[in-house]
Design a protein around this motif. Structure first.
Motif: not given
Length: 264
Positions: A237-256
């Protein structure tokens, strides 16, 4: 009258200053690990490589047969390398702010700069480690070239992206709970065990396999292995991996941006 050249000059000077700060952070990062020298950085590159081949050697010397293909070393390395790339990047990015906190007292250095510099260093480190693994495989008589290079490279890039995403969100968690450094090590071990490095998870019972596929590390391993063994009967599930990574990155940047900066 202000010309376009005069307007662009301050912008260029600000960019030059930022690049100099980023360059200095990267050099400091490379020099302050394992002995405070550039030779210590070689240890950083070699560490996951040694980790990979210790695991490979254990299974090769025990004569554990590869579930697919003719080479045990290639099968086990194709599973271990992407998982270790992901885990090392996510762990080292998490430690970036904690290890470089005094630098953020300078007005030119922000938390984001420290995180970004560590990400760039870890990307370079990951690629150097991958090249070393390839060279060692060639030296022992194993052809490391994937049957589908685009598929394999895509899997390695996904491992890097996932490591950056998880590492960035870990920065925010560790800022509140420093004990997460140890907690993530345990969590990473569980992800590693459940990633199917030394087995083909699709041979497991369907109910167990469907649960394990929620682990993005497992799907990264399958992504890379499809590059080496295109005949494997697996669906990534390529979309799942990419969305998981991008969502984590977005949440991390929001926390920062909204939490970590207020605590600084």
């Amino acid at each position: 009258m202000i010309t376009d050249r005069q307007v662009q000059a301050p912008r260029r000077s600000r960019m030059d200053a930022y690049l100099q700060v980023l360059h200095a952070l990267m050099l400091r990062d490379m020099r302050t690990r394992f002995g405070g020298s550039y030779f210590g950085y070689a240890v950083v590159v070699l560490w996951p490589v040694v980790h990979t081949f210790i695991l490979v050697a254990i299974y090769v010397f025990r004569k554990v047969p590869a579930p697919v293909g003719d080479s045990r070393a290639l099968f086990f390395a194709s599973g271990a390398v992407p998982v270790l790339i992901f885990q090392y990047i996510s762990r080292e990015v998490m430690k970036s702010v904690l290890m470089n906190k005094p630098l953020t007292y300078y007005p030119q250095v922000k938390n984001f700069d420290v995180i970004f510099a560590r990400i760039l260093v870890e990307i370079v480190t990951g690629f150097l480690g991958l090249m070393l693994v390839f060279l060692i495989l060639v030296a022992i008589g194993v052809d490391p070239r994937p049957a589908d290079p685009v598929m394999a490279v895509g899997g390695y890039l996904a491992a890097i992206l996932l490591g950056i995403g998880i590492g960035t969100i870990n920065v925010g968690i560790a800022a509140f709970f420093p004990g997460w450094l140890m907690g993530y090590a345990l969590f990473g071990l569980i992800m590693y065990i459940a990633s199917g490095v030394f087995i083909l998870p699709n041979y497991l019972p369907e109910q167990i396999y469907e649960i394990l596929k929620w682990n993005p590390a497992l799907q990264i391993v399958e992504w890379v292995r499809l590059g080496y063994y295109p005949g494997l009967q697996i669906q990534v599930d390529y979309m799942y991996i990419i969305l998981f990574a991008l969502t984590s990155l977005s949440l991390g940047l929001l926390l920062e941006r909204h939490v970590l900066r207020k605590r600084s």
